[in-house]
Design a protein around this motif. Structure first.
Motif, PDB file in Angstrom:
ATOM      1  N   ARG A 205       0.876  -1.280  -0.056  1.00 17.43           N
ATOM      2  CA  ARG A 205      -0.156  -0.072  -0.035  1.00 17.43           C
ATOM      3  C   ARG A 205       0.827   1.450   0.265  1.00 17.43           C
ATOM      4  N   THR A 209       0.888   4.321  -4.896  1.00 20.84           N
ATOM      5  CA  THR A 209       0.763   5.303  -5.871  1.00 20.84           C
ATOM      6  C   THR A 209       1.854   5.558  -6.623  1.00 20.84           C
ATOM      7  N   PHE A 238       9.102  15.163  -2.887  1.00 21.41           N
ATOM      8  CA  PHE A 238       9.980  13.880  -2.743  1.00 21.41           C
ATOM      9  C   PHE A 238       9.556  13.054  -1.479  1.00 21.41           C
ATOM     10  N   GLY A 239       8.099  12.985  -1.336  1.00 21.17           N
ATOM     11  CA  GLY A 239       7.411  12.351  -0.273  1.00 21.17           C
ATOM     12  C   GLY A 239       7.076  10.911  -0.910  1.00 21.17           C
ATOM     13  N   ASN A 240       5.996  10.388  -0.051  1.00 22.63           N
ATOM     14  CA  ASN A 240       5.604   9.095  -0.408  1.00 22.63           C
ATOM     15  C   ASN A 240       5.432   8.875  -1.768  1.00 22.63           C
ATOM     16  N   VAL A 241       4.729   9.759  -2.663  1.00 26.42           N
ATOM     17  CA  VAL A 241       4.432   9.417  -4.045  1.00 26.42           C
ATOM     18  C   VAL A 241       5.838   9.717  -5.105  1.00 26.42           C
ATOM     19  N   ASP A 261      11.714  19.121  -2.739  1.00 24.00           N
ATOM     20  CA  ASP A 261      10.800  19.003  -1.871  1.00 24.00           C
ATOM     21  C   ASP A 261      10.379  20.342  -1.460  1.00 24.00           C
ATOM     22  N   ARG A 262       9.806  20.738  -0.284  1.00 25.19           N
ATOM     23  CA  ARG A 262       9.303  21.908   0.039  1.00 25.19           C
ATOM     24  C   ARG A 262      10.532  23.010   0.507  1.00 25.19           C
ATOM     25  N   ASN A 298      11.643  25.546  -7.120  1.00 24.97           N
ATOM     26  CA  ASN A 298      10.689  24.618  -7.517  1.00 24.97           C
ATOM     27  C   ASN A 298       9.947  25.191  -8.713  1.00 24.97           C
ATOM     28  N   ALA A 312       4.602  15.945  -7.740  1.00 22.99           N
ATOM     29  CA  ALA A 312       4.055  14.811  -6.750  1.00 22.99           C
ATOM     30  C   ALA A 312       3.986  15.607  -5.443  1.00 22.99           C
ATOM     31  N   ALA A 313       3.604  16.651  -5.601  1.00 23.25           N
ATOM     32  CA  ALA A 313       3.721  17.661  -4.241  1.00 23.25           C
ATOM     33  C   ALA A 313       2.254  18.283  -3.964  1.00 23.25           C
ATOM     34  N   LEU A 314       1.670  19.414  -4.710  1.00 18.67           N
ATOM     35  CA  LEU A 314       0.693  20.158  -4.411  1.00 18.67           C
ATOM     36  C   LEU A 314      -0.227  20.482  -5.522  1.00 18.67           C
ATOM     37  N   GLY A 334       1.162  12.946 -10.587  1.00 19.73           N
ATOM     38  CA  GLY A 334       1.124  12.330  -9.331  1.00 19.73           C
ATOM     39  C   GLY A 334       0.378  12.675  -8.091  1.00 19.73           C
ATOM     40  N   ALA A 335       0.433  14.300  -7.963  1.00 18.17           N
ATOM     41  CA  ALA A 335      -0.374  14.953  -6.901  1.00 18.17           C
ATOM     42  C   ALA A 335      -1.805  15.023  -7.570  1.00 18.17           C
ATOM     43  N   ASN A 336      -2.599  15.420  -6.526  1.00 16.16           N
ATOM     44  CA  ASN A 336      -3.894  15.818  -6.997  1.00 16.16           C
ATOM     45  C   ASN A 336      -4.001  17.326  -7.413  1.00 16.16           C
ATOM     46  N   ASN A 361      -2.524   8.921 -10.313  1.00 12.71           N
ATOM     47  CA  ASN A 361      -2.406   8.386  -8.688  1.00 12.71           C
ATOM     48  C   ASN A 361      -3.521   7.628  -8.353  1.00 12.71           C
TER      49      ASN A 361
HETATM   50  P1  NAD Z   1       4.212  13.691   1.228  1.00 13.45           P
HETATM   51  O1  NAD Z   1       3.603  14.399   2.467  1.00 13.45           O
HETATM   52  O2  NAD Z   1       4.733  12.158   1.564  1.00 13.45           O
HETATM   53  O3  NAD Z   1       5.220  14.191   0.512  1.00 13.45           O
HETATM   54  C1  NAD Z   1       4.798  15.588   0.070  1.00 13.45           C
HETATM   55  C2  NAD Z   1       6.131  16.059  -0.805  1.00 13.45           C
HETATM   56  O4  NAD Z   1       5.858  17.465  -1.295  1.00 13.45           O
HETATM   57  C3  NAD Z   1       7.452  16.526   0.417  1.00 13.45           C
HETATM   58  O5  NAD Z   1       8.581  16.012  -0.234  1.00 13.45           O
HETATM   59  C4  NAD Z   1       7.227  17.991   0.581  1.00 13.45           C
HETATM   60  O6  NAD Z   1       8.485  18.508   1.009  1.00 13.45           O
HETATM   61  C5  NAD Z   1       6.946  18.412  -0.824  1.00 13.45           C
HETATM   62  N1  NAD Z   1       6.499  19.776  -0.852  1.00 13.45           N
HETATM   63  C6  NAD Z   1       5.738  20.290  -0.118  1.00 13.45           C
HETATM   64  N2  NAD Z   1       5.273  21.549  -0.377  1.00 13.45           N
HETATM   65  C7  NAD Z   1       5.826  21.671  -1.427  1.00 13.45           C
HETATM   66  C8  NAD Z   1       6.346  22.879  -2.323  1.00 13.45           C
HETATM   67  N3  NAD Z   1       5.621  24.068  -2.097  1.00 13.45           N
HETATM   68  N4  NAD Z   1       7.047  22.823  -3.208  1.00 13.45           N
HETATM   69  C9  NAD Z   1       7.688  21.625  -3.533  1.00 13.45           C
HETATM   70  N5  NAD Z   1       7.743  20.371  -2.831  1.00 13.45           N
HETATM   71  C10 NAD Z   1       6.687  20.555  -1.984  1.00 13.45           C
HETATM   72  O7  NAD Z   1       2.693  13.487   0.310  1.00 13.45           O
HETATM   73  P2  NAD Z   1       2.399  12.386  -0.597  1.00 13.45           P
HETATM   74  O8  NAD Z   1       1.582  11.228  -0.103  1.00 13.45           O
HETATM   75  O9  NAD Z   1       3.642  12.234  -1.436  1.00 13.45           O
HETATM   76  O10 NAD Z   1       1.310  13.074  -1.644  1.00 13.45           O
HETATM   77  C11 NAD Z   1       1.643  14.016  -2.582  1.00 13.45           C
HETATM   78  C12 NAD Z   1       0.743  14.576  -3.709  1.00 13.45           C
HETATM   79  O11 NAD Z   1       0.252  13.171  -4.142  1.00 13.45           O
HETATM   80  C13 NAD Z   1      -0.625  15.110  -2.946  1.00 13.45           C
HETATM   81  O12 NAD Z   1      -1.206  16.082  -3.639  1.00 13.45           O
HETATM   82  C14 NAD Z   1      -1.360  13.899  -2.399  1.00 13.45           C
HETATM   83  O13 NAD Z   1      -2.777  14.251  -2.279  1.00 13.45           O
HETATM   84  C15 NAD Z   1      -1.244  13.179  -3.693  1.00 13.45           C
HETATM   85  N6  NAD Z   1      -1.541  11.709  -3.326  1.00 13.45           N
HETATM   86  C16 NAD Z   1      -1.087  10.928  -2.797  1.00 13.45           C
HETATM   87  C17 NAD Z   1      -1.397   9.511  -2.385  1.00 13.45           C
HETATM   88  C18 NAD Z   1      -0.756   8.732  -1.564  1.00 13.45           C
HETATM   89  O14 NAD Z   1      -1.159   7.468  -1.748  1.00 13.45           O
HETATM   90  N7  NAD Z   1       0.050   9.294  -0.839  1.00 13.45           N
HETATM   91  C19 NAD Z   1      -2.506   9.002  -3.419  1.00 13.45           C
HETATM   92  C20 NAD Z   1      -3.066   9.918  -4.541  1.00 13.45           C
HETATM   93  C21 NAD Z   1      -2.569  11.161  -4.659  1.00 13.45           C
END
Ligand code: NAD
Length: 435
Positions: A205, A209, A238-241, A261-262, A298, A312-314, A334-336, A361
């Motif tokens: 799980r 994504t 560079f988070g989960n996705v 990342d942020r 960014n 894959a962030a915002l 990757g992001a929504n 995603n």
């Molecule tokens: P996460 O919190 O694990 O990672 C987010 C990453 O984005 C981090 O590296 C963070 O530093 C970076 N970030 C935050 N603000 C930023 C900015 N201003 N500029 C650049 N990078 C920035 O989140 P996630 O779970 O990887 O989710 C990322 C996106 O994917 C979101 O839009 C989320 O809704 C979407 N999403 C996630 C999943 C999932 O299973 N995790 C599924 C579908 C969609």
């Protein structure tokens, strides 16, 4: 109720492709895409009206005893957008930017996303307006449990199944599962997904994504006749996705030339070692100080010359302001909601192939579905079975969207909306209007 929590105000209008009321309002952005697809489907007015409205919106006050003995009252939201195809499914986010408009848009996106990959769920989303980074674990646990109790009338494996989202995780899901189970007086693992594996979570799980992004990116490359080996890729977030997608695509032979990342980004035309970047983030929490490549903002990262861009962030990072400067041939969302509706037309004109968020995603919710199935069956799958089943669903869904886009000569986003809206509309027609 604070003014920003008023009901979404986007008026019901018939589709008008050039009418974007507010580029950054996610509800309006979602609705403008919905309208375009509804027009092409020639959706009958009754179903059009039904699908433009959320089924249920809950706004609740959440009193929490803070560690210092004071009581703070937070605002929580849960929106069930549409449950015609099955239980509502969608994450819960803890963030200061949570608003009813945003949660409603995300709940609608979940509805279309579940329908694109054809899993038997409706769409929901939830959120609490708070700054979790400033709260202790105890405060977060009390907040989560009281929020769960406040929305318990909608929750349940047959009615509404939350999952993690921004700033919520496995531990938060464990608290929700426990609170719900205490209320109904027996253990109900299937009330949430994204739980720890030890208590009914699914193998695969966490990576689902990013794995889904990898699968559809490979298909897009094959469709455009581009090789996998040596194709360059930039990942924002560079988070989960983002980290999993980058790691898996690197293993497939792609060259990752930019990550961020942020705290900002790094670009290196010679390639970045993703495993080292992941190890850096594990140790330092952010990419700050990662020595491979030139430091970029960014904004600069998004317009760097590359084959595939994977935001894959915002939300709202590709807009009418920077879309013309994007050089990628493929964007895998990757992001929504990373692309605004106004930017879509510019990307189309440039011939950029966009794999839309509701398809790209959807791997996460697909494996959440597998988790729910495993919990209900009380029988757990191997990781190989999870990954194989995910691959099959993502590939079939990509092909279905691509075929529809060719058939109607529309982009992949419009095709994905058409496919999902037609699936939801079909169920509404079959079920009829209960009077
Ligand atoms: P996460 O919190 O694990 O990672 C987010 C990453 O984005 C981090 O590296 C963070 O530093 C970076 N970030 C935050 N603000 C930023 C900015 N201003 N500029 C650049 N990078 C920035 O989140 P996630 O779970 O990887 O989710 C990322 C996106 O994917 C979101 O839009 C989320 O809704 C979407 N999403 C996630 C999943 C999932 O299973 N995790 C599924 C579908 C969609």
């Amino acid at each position: 109720m604070t003014p920003d929590l008023l009901l979404p105000t986007a008026p019901i209008v018939r589709p008008d492709k050039d009418r974007f009321l507010n580029e950054e309002n996610p509800f309006e952005g979602m609705m403008s895409r919905f309208d375009r697809a509804a027009e092409l489907l020639d959706l009958e007015p009754g179903i059009y009206k039904v699908l433009r409205h959320p089924e249920k919106q809950i706004i609740t006050s959440i009193p929490v005893m803070l560690d210092n003995g004071e009581v703070e009252v937070f605002t929580g939201i849960r929106v069930l957008y549409n449950t015609s195809r099955g239980p509502a499914k969608g994450g819960i986010r803890f963030d200061m930017n949570v608003s009813l408009d945003e949660v409603t848009a995300l709940a609608a996106w979940m509805t279309w996303k579940c329908a694109v990959v054809n899993i038997p769920f409706g769409g929901a989303k939830g959120g609490v307006i708070c700054d979790p980074l400033k709260m202790s674990v105890g405060e977060l646990e009390r907040l989560t449990r009281r929020y769960t109790a406040s929305i318990i009338q909608t929750l349940g494996p047959d009615s509404d199944v939350p999952a993690p989202d921004v700033n919520t995780n496995e531990r938060v899901m464990a608290w929700i599962m426990d609170t719900y189970s205490m209320h109904v007086r027996h253990t109900v693992t299937a009330v949430v997904t994204g739980k720890p594996v030890e208590m009914g979570g699914s193998l695969g799980r966490r990576e689902a994504t990013g794995r889904g992004c990898m699968i559809v990116t490979k298909q897009a490359l094959a469709h455009l006749g581009m090789p996998l080996k040596g194709t360059t890729l930039i990942v924002q977030g560079f988070g989960n996705v983002g980290s999993v997608a980058a790691q898996l695509l690197q293993r497939e032979g792609c060259k990752i030339i930019g990550i961020s990342d942020r705290t900002g980004g790094y670009v290196n035309p010679k390639g970045i070692d993703v495993d080292e970047a992941i190890a850096h983030v594990k140790q330092h929490k952010t990419l700050e100080g990662f020595a491979q490549g030139d430091r970029v903002t960014n904004e600069q990262l998004l317009t760097t010359d590359v084959d595939v861009l994977l935001p894959a962030a915002l939300e709202n990072v590709i807009t009418s302001k920077n879309a013309a400067q994007i050089k990628a041939k493929i964007i895998c969302e990757g992001a929504n909601g990373p692309t605004t509706a106004a930017a879509d037309a510019i990307l189309d004109e440039k011939g950029i192939f966009v794999i839309p968020d509701i398809l790209a995603n959807a791997g996460g919710v697909t494996v959440s579905y597998f988790e729910w199935v495993q919990d209900r069956g009380g029988y757990f799958w191997t990781e190989q079975r999870v990954n194989d089943s995910l691959t099959q669903i993502m590939e079939q869904s990509f092909d279905a969207v691509l075929n529809l886009s060719k058939q109607h000569k529309v982009n992949m986003r419009t095709a994905a909306y058409m496919l999902s809206i037609s699936r939801v509309a079909t169920v509404h027609r079959l079920r009829g209007i209960y009077a």
